[in-house]
Structure formats: structure tokens, C-alpha cells
Design an enzyme around this catalytic site. Structure first.
Site, mmCIF file in Angstrom:
data_model
loop_
_atom_site.group_PDB
_atom_site.id
_atom_site.type_symbol
_atom_site.label_atom_id
_atom_site.label_comp_id
_atom_site.label_asym_id
_atom_site.label_seq_id
_atom_site.Cartn_x
_atom_site.Cartn_y
_atom_site.Cartn_z
ATOM 1 N N CYS A 100 0.867 -1.184 0.000
ATOM 2 C CA CYS A 100 0.000 0.000 0.000
ATOM 3 C C CYS A 100 0.902 1.231 0.000
ATOM 4 O O CYS A 100 1.816 1.342 0.810
ATOM 5 C CB CYS A 100 -0.879 -0.025 1.248
ATOM 6 S SG CYS A 100 -1.706 1.519 1.622
ATOM 7 N N CYS A 104 -3.370 7.593 -1.540
ATOM 8 C CA CYS A 104 -4.684 7.679 -2.191
ATOM 9 C C CYS A 104 -5.781 8.204 -1.272
ATOM 10 O O CYS A 104 -6.744 8.808 -1.735
ATOM 11 C CB CYS A 104 -5.112 6.315 -2.712
ATOM 12 S SG CYS A 104 -3.749 5.279 -3.225
ATOM 13 N N THR A 191 -4.386 4.785 7.364
ATOM 14 C CA THR A 191 -3.340 4.462 6.398
ATOM 15 C C THR A 191 -2.427 5.659 6.159
ATOM 16 O O THR A 191 -2.902 6.751 5.831
ATOM 17 C CB THR A 191 -4.006 4.038 5.072
ATOM 18 O OG1 THR A 191 -4.778 2.867 5.331
ATOM 19 C CG2 THR A 191 -2.981 3.750 4.003
ATOM 20 N N GLU A 258 -0.497 1.614 9.140
ATOM 21 C CA GLU A 258 -1.734 2.118 9.738
ATOM 22 C C GLU A 258 -1.450 2.535 11.175
ATOM 23 O O GLU A 258 -0.569 1.959 11.823
ATOM 24 C CB GLU A 258 -2.843 1.051 9.725
ATOM 25 C CG GLU A 258 -3.715 1.062 8.471
ATOM 26 C CD GLU A 258 -3.068 0.418 7.251
ATOM 27 O OE1 GLU A 258 -2.171 -0.435 7.442
ATOM 28 O OE2 GLU A 258 -3.446 0.759 6.126
ATOM 29 N N HIS A 293 -12.677 5.374 -2.821
ATOM 30 C CA HIS A 293 -11.657 4.436 -2.324
ATOM 31 C C HIS A 293 -11.954 3.005 -2.773
ATOM 32 O O HIS A 293 -11.047 2.200 -2.928
ATOM 33 C CB HIS A 293 -11.489 4.542 -0.807
ATOM 34 C CG HIS A 293 -10.082 4.246 -0.383
ATOM 35 N ND1 HIS A 293 -9.002 4.972 -0.840
ATOM 36 C CD2 HIS A 293 -9.556 3.273 0.400
ATOM 37 C CE1 HIS A 293 -7.882 4.464 -0.342
ATOM 38 N NE2 HIS A 293 -8.192 3.424 0.417
ATOM 39 N N TYR A 297 -9.263 0.507 -5.110
ATOM 40 C CA TYR A 297 -8.837 -0.884 -4.911
ATOM 41 C C TYR A 297 -8.809 -1.670 -6.228
ATOM 42 O O TYR A 297 -8.150 -2.707 -6.313
ATOM 43 C CB TYR A 297 -9.760 -1.575 -3.897
ATOM 44 C CG TYR A 297 -9.385 -1.283 -2.462
ATOM 45 C CD1 TYR A 297 -8.894 -0.041 -2.086
ATOM 46 C CD2 TYR A 297 -9.533 -2.252 -1.475
ATOM 47 C CE1 TYR A 297 -8.546 0.222 -0.772
ATOM 48 C CE2 TYR A 297 -9.188 -1.993 -0.159
ATOM 49 C CZ TYR A 297 -8.703 -0.757 0.189
ATOM 50 O OH TYR A 297 -8.364 -0.501 1.489
ATOM 51 N N CYS A 300 -4.872 -0.385 -7.035
ATOM 52 C CA CYS A 300 -3.722 -0.734 -6.179
ATOM 53 C C CYS A 300 -3.619 -2.231 -5.947
ATOM 54 O O CYS A 300 -2.537 -2.808 -6.051
ATOM 55 C CB CYS A 300 -3.783 0.025 -4.861
ATOM 56 S SG CYS A 300 -4.983 -0.590 -3.666
ATOM 57 N N GLU A 448 -6.651 -5.974 4.306
ATOM 58 C CA GLU A 448 -7.156 -4.682 3.874
ATOM 59 C C GLU A 448 -8.122 -4.840 2.701
ATOM 60 O O GLU A 448 -9.048 -4.050 2.543
ATOM 61 C CB GLU A 448 -6.014 -3.739 3.495
ATOM 62 C CG GLU A 448 -6.511 -2.305 3.385
ATOM 63 C CD GLU A 448 -5.465 -1.351 2.899
ATOM 64 O OE1 GLU A 448 -4.754 -1.690 1.935
ATOM 65 O OE2 GLU A 448 -5.351 -0.264 3.473
HETATM 66 FE FE1 SF4 Z 1 -3.367 1.873 0.074
HETATM 67 FE FE2 SF4 Z 1 -4.724 1.005 -2.023
HETATM 68 FE FE3 SF4 Z 1 -5.906 2.607 -0.237
HETATM 69 FE FE4 SF4 Z 1 -4.006 3.512 -1.911
HETATM 70 S S1 SF4 Z 1 -6.035 2.720 -2.471
HETATM 71 S S2 SF4 Z 1 -4.191 3.954 0.264
HETATM 72 S S3 SF4 Z 1 -2.648 1.771 -2.019
HETATM 73 S S4 SF4 Z 1 -5.160 0.524 0.109
HETATM 74 FE FE FE Z 2 -6.872 1.219 2.016
#
Ligand code: SF4
Ligand code: FE
Length: 484
Positions: A100, A104, A191, A258, A293, A297, A300, A448
Site C-alpha cells: 500500500c 490515495c 493508512t 496504519e 476508495h 482498490y 492498487c 485490507e
Molecule cells: Fe493503500 Fe490502495 Fe488505499 Fe491507496 S487505495 S491507500 S494503495 S489501500
Molecule cells: Fe486502504
């Protein structure tokens, strides 16, 4: 100010007086702490890639606020093309870090707060949107990393914020003053919070009038008076404290992070307050941030999935089984699942539309479907990776044993796979898979995937709301010739 490099970002963190606790102790130099540093390196990658000509188009954008070139992580999406590029950028970063990269949450918060404050102002004649615009210009011009913070500790889940026995279970306003507000509470599993320059706070659930003291959004610097963070430990984290730690870490340079962020009567000046008691907008802000968000996902996790698929294929090569049909088929299945997630990320972006405030929002139904699949497929991809890797991934001796003058030779002899590959390289790839499936990177890839951006049930509620079952019933009745 121009775009920062990774190194400049790391140096900028040193200037902050961020209050951090790890293993019960205050850490003065969190930047060089061996447990924290890999997560800082992951964020630094979001800065470095913005200077790489090859990735410039994905990593940067032209600000609609200033006309300047900004890092895409600070950008307000101006089109569905921007939304698609966001997902591609996240896949790229997952591929480069296998973890991660944390930045983001700020980007998703900027976009959610931008559109919500516009609508609050329209209804109440407040000045939140104008304030937020100024704040975002400052973020863009200084190329900051911001912790978009939503999740409160929540206490008894059957009770609303105002019904909790302990009023601090949700971040709330304890005092309104002429110059600003005082807030108290905490945000859990945040995060990248320690690595962020600022925290940007949003409510975590829809609220009623009784909860209005909890309907609050604001920004504070990470080192503001009264703010402190407690690091969330990860599986195998103390391996990073071992002497000459390398092979056993699996992913030596990168990781996620985190923390619990505590707000102990923190003062926030009015120009940093973006929602204050307008409780009916709390749910809207939550839905939008969560939607963005959930889209994220589809980028990422796919990038990290790419690396895990690659690692499984390398392990198969080193074990001498890559020609076996069932191995080939498992790699195909992993690829199929991973690309399905990407399809969802791209689809919810391509089907996005313009908000009243002018930035672009994803298709909510498809973004929730995206994240719902993410709660499942990475688990299956990990299962297949572990299947291909073999049990040695969790039973082999430590790096110290392999390097021991007394038993190193024996370890190297008995853990060798195909003749052309060194035992150390075989160990490296297996430890890397271990790290992603059940070590510190599993925080970001596995669990996660379940709970980040909202647990599965949260998406099912949105899918139920957005699925338009009535229209589907009408279609069926019409074609079946039913007249009621
Ligand atoms: Fe982390 Fe993915 Fe959230 Fe970005 S989108 S903060 S990489 S979990
Ligand atoms: Fe996340």
C-alpha cells in the site's frame, strides 16, 4: 513550488514534530525507524515516479485550480479520463512497491470534500467550499501527502455517535469559539497517517440531528498540538529489527502503515473547517469518499496482485514445476481474477459523471461491486500463490541459518531447488510470497482487501440501494406479458 522528489518528501517529514508511539514508546526519529521506514519509501515512490518521463501522463495532471502541473494524488478529477488514469496510476504503484502506497486516501478525500462542501454551501450559504479550495491549492502547491481520515473507533456498533457511553468513540466538536473549534476523539487504522503532512478528517457514518456535534470535517497538520499517533503493528514486524535483516523480510524496502490517530482537544481555526454540524451531509461525504476508495482498490490491489502472480511463477520455475499443466492453470486463474478486479476499477471510472461542483465522480454501483470483488479475489489469489509456492514458504530456516558457518552449508544443500538457481534466490522468492500472503504486506493485500474502504456488508448495502431492483422487475414483467 515544484513537484517534490521522493528524497525531498522524506526530508520534509523530518521537519515535522510528529508525535509517534511504537511498542509503547515515543519515537523521536520516526523517519529512520526500521519498522516505519518501508512505508515512507512506498509514499516516496508516488513522488519519484512523477518525475519519470515514462509515467508523467499518469502521475501528474494540470490543476483546475491553478493551471499548474500537480501530482495526480493532489488532483480533482476533471473527466472520466482522469478517473481511469487514477486507477492506472494505482496499478503502476502497486507494481512498483508490492504494498500500500498510502497517498490515495488524501486524493479520495479531496474529491469527496470538494463536491460535498459545494452542496452544503448551496443549501446553507456557508463558506466551506471556498475555504476548501484555498486549502487544496496549498496542498497542491506544496505537493503534500494528506491522510484522508474517516474511520472512528465506533465503540458499541449498535449505538449512534451521540448514544455512546464514551462520547469520544467518534471525533466530535467539544467547543465552538470565535476563532475556531476544539475537537476530540480518534481515527482508527489510518493508512499512511504518520507519513502524512496533514490529516483531513471526515465523519464516518450518516448522522441524525442528535449527532450533529459529530458531523465535522477539518484539516490539521500532523504535528498540531494535541495530535499523536500510535503505530499499528503488523505480522512479522519485528523481523525488521533483526541484525542485517534482508532475505527474511521478503519485501525489504516497501510496506504499508496504519496507526491510531488521537485528537486530544485539538484547536482547528475556522479556515480549516469544512463541515460543522450540517449532519445531513455526513452520509453524503462518507458515501463519496468510500466510493472513490472502492474504485482505488481496482487499481492498487491489482498492481500488487501482478507482483504476487509473478512471484508465484518464479517460485514454480525455481521448484522445477513450471511446465506442469495444473501450475499453468493456476497462474491463468490468478490472472483472470486479478484482471477482473481491474475491469471493475476501469468500468466504474469510465462510467463516472460530473458532480455539481465540477469534479468527476465514479459510478457508485460499479465502484461498490469493484470493492466487493476485492473482498474475495485477493484471498483466492493468495491461496493459489501459497499452493504453488509450497509449504517451505513457512517452514524454512532463517537467513541467519543459511549464512551460519556451522549449518549454512547444510541449509543451502537441502533447500536447493533446480540446479541453475541459488538456494538464496529460492529463499528470497518464498519469503516474498510469505510477506505478501501473511507477513507485513498481507495487511495491505489480504486483510485490507476485506476491510479497507469499508467491510463487505457496507458495499452490499450500497449495491442494494443502487441496484434498482424495481426497474429489473418491470423489465421482466413486460417481457413476460404480465399486466397487473
Ligand atoms: Fe493503500 Fe490502495 Fe488505499 Fe491507496 S487505495 S491507500 S494503495 S489501500
Ligand atoms: Fe486502504
Amino acid at each position: 513550488m515544484a513537484l517534490m522528489t521522493g528524497e525531498q518528501y522524506i526530508e520534509s517529514l523530518r521537519k515535522l514534530k510528529t508525535k509517534v508511539y511504537v511498542f509503547g514508546e515515543r519515537v523521536e526519529n520516526f523517519v529512520d525507524h526500521p519498522i516505519i521506514r518501508p512505508s515512507i519509501n512506498s509514499v516516496a515512490m508516488t513522488y519519484d515516479l512523477a518525475h519519470d518521463k515514462e509515467y508523467e501522463d499518469l502521475m501528474t495532471a494540470t490543476s483546475n485550480l491553478t493551471g499548474n502541473k500537480v501530482n495526480r494524488f493532489c488532483h480533482l478529477h476533471q473527466s472520466t479520463e482522469d478517473l481511469v488514469k487514477k486507477v492506472k496510476m494505482q496499478r503502476l504503484l502497486g507494481q512498483k512497491t508490492a504494498s500500500c502506497f498510502q497517498r490515495c486516501v488524501g486524493m479520495d478525500a479531496f474529491n469527496a470534500i470538494w463536491s460535498t462542501t459545494y452542496e452544503v454551501d448551496k443549501k446553507y450559504g456557508t463558506k466551506y467550499h471556498e475555504r476548501f479550495r484555498k486549502y487544496l491549492e496549498y496542498v497542491q502547491e506544496n505537493d503534500l501527502t494528506v491522510d484522508g481520515a474517516m474511520t472512528d473507533p465506533k465503540g458499541d456498533r449498535s449505538l449512534s455517535p451521540s448514544e455512546q457511553k464514551d462520547p469520544d468513540m467518534y471525533v466530535h466538536i467539544v467547543e465552538k469559539r470565535a476563532d475556531g473549534i476544539i475537537v476530540r476523539g480518534a481515527k482508527a487504522h489510518q493508512t499512511g497517517s504518520i507519513n502524512s503532512h496533514d490529516h483531513l478528517i471526515m465523519p464516518t457514518i450518516a448522522m441524525k440531528e442528535a449527532d450533529k456535534a459529530y458531523a465535522v470535517s477539518f484539516a490539521v497538520p500532523s504535528d498540531a498540538e494535541g495530535v499523536y499517533m500510535i503505530y499499528g503493528r503488523q505480522s512479522c514486524d519485528t523481523r525488521k529489527l533483526e541484525k542485517d535483516a534482508d532475505v527474511d523480510l521478503g519485501n525489504k524496502n516497501f510496506g504499508g502503515q496504519e496507526a491510531l490517530v488521537v485528537f486530544d482537544d485539538v484547536f482547528v481555526p475556522w479556515d480549516m473547517v469544512f463541515l460543522c454540524e450540517e449532519y445531513e451531509f455526513a452520509g453524503i461525504m462518507v458515501e463519496r469518499f468510500a466510493g472513490y476508495h472502492r474504485q482505488s482498490y481496482g487499481g492498487c490491489k491489482v498492481g500488487v496482485g501482478d507482483v504476487l502472480i509473478g512471484a508465484a511463477a518464479v517460485a514454480a520455475d525455481y521448484n522445477g514445476v513450471s511446465k506442469a499443466n495444473h501450475i499453468k492453470d493456476k497462474l491463468i486463474e490468478m490472472t483472470h481474477l486479478n484482471e477482473t478486479l481491474y475491469c471493475c476499477g476501469i468500468a466504474c471510472s469510465a462510467e463516472g459523471d460530473k458532480t455539481e461542483a465540477g469534479n468527476y465522480q465514479i459510478d457508485m454501483l460499479l465502484a461498490n461491486v469493484c470493492k466487493q470483488n476485492v473482498t474475495r479475489f485477493p484471498y483466492e489469489i493468495t491461496r493459489l500463490a501459497e499452493d504453488i509456492a509450497g509449504g517451505l514458504m513457512v517452514t524454512m530456516p532463517s537467513q541467519a541459518d543459511f549464512r551460519s558457518s556451522e549449518i549454512g552449508e547444510v541449509c543451502n544443500k537441502y533447500f536447493k531447488g533446480v540446479d541453475s538457481v541459488s538456494t538464496e534466490n529460492r529463499m528470497r522468492i518464498l519469503r516474498f510470497i510469505e510477506n505478501m500472503c501473511l507477513g507485513s504486506s498481507a495487511v495491505g493485500y489480504r486483510t485490507e482487501s476485506m476491510h479497507g474502504a469499508g467491510s463487505p456488508q457496507a458495499q452490499r448495502i450500497m449495491i442494494a440501494r443502487q441496484g434498482n431492483l424495481q426497474a429489473k422487475k418491470d423489465m421482466a414483467k413486460k417481457i413476460a406479458g404480465i399486466k397487473e
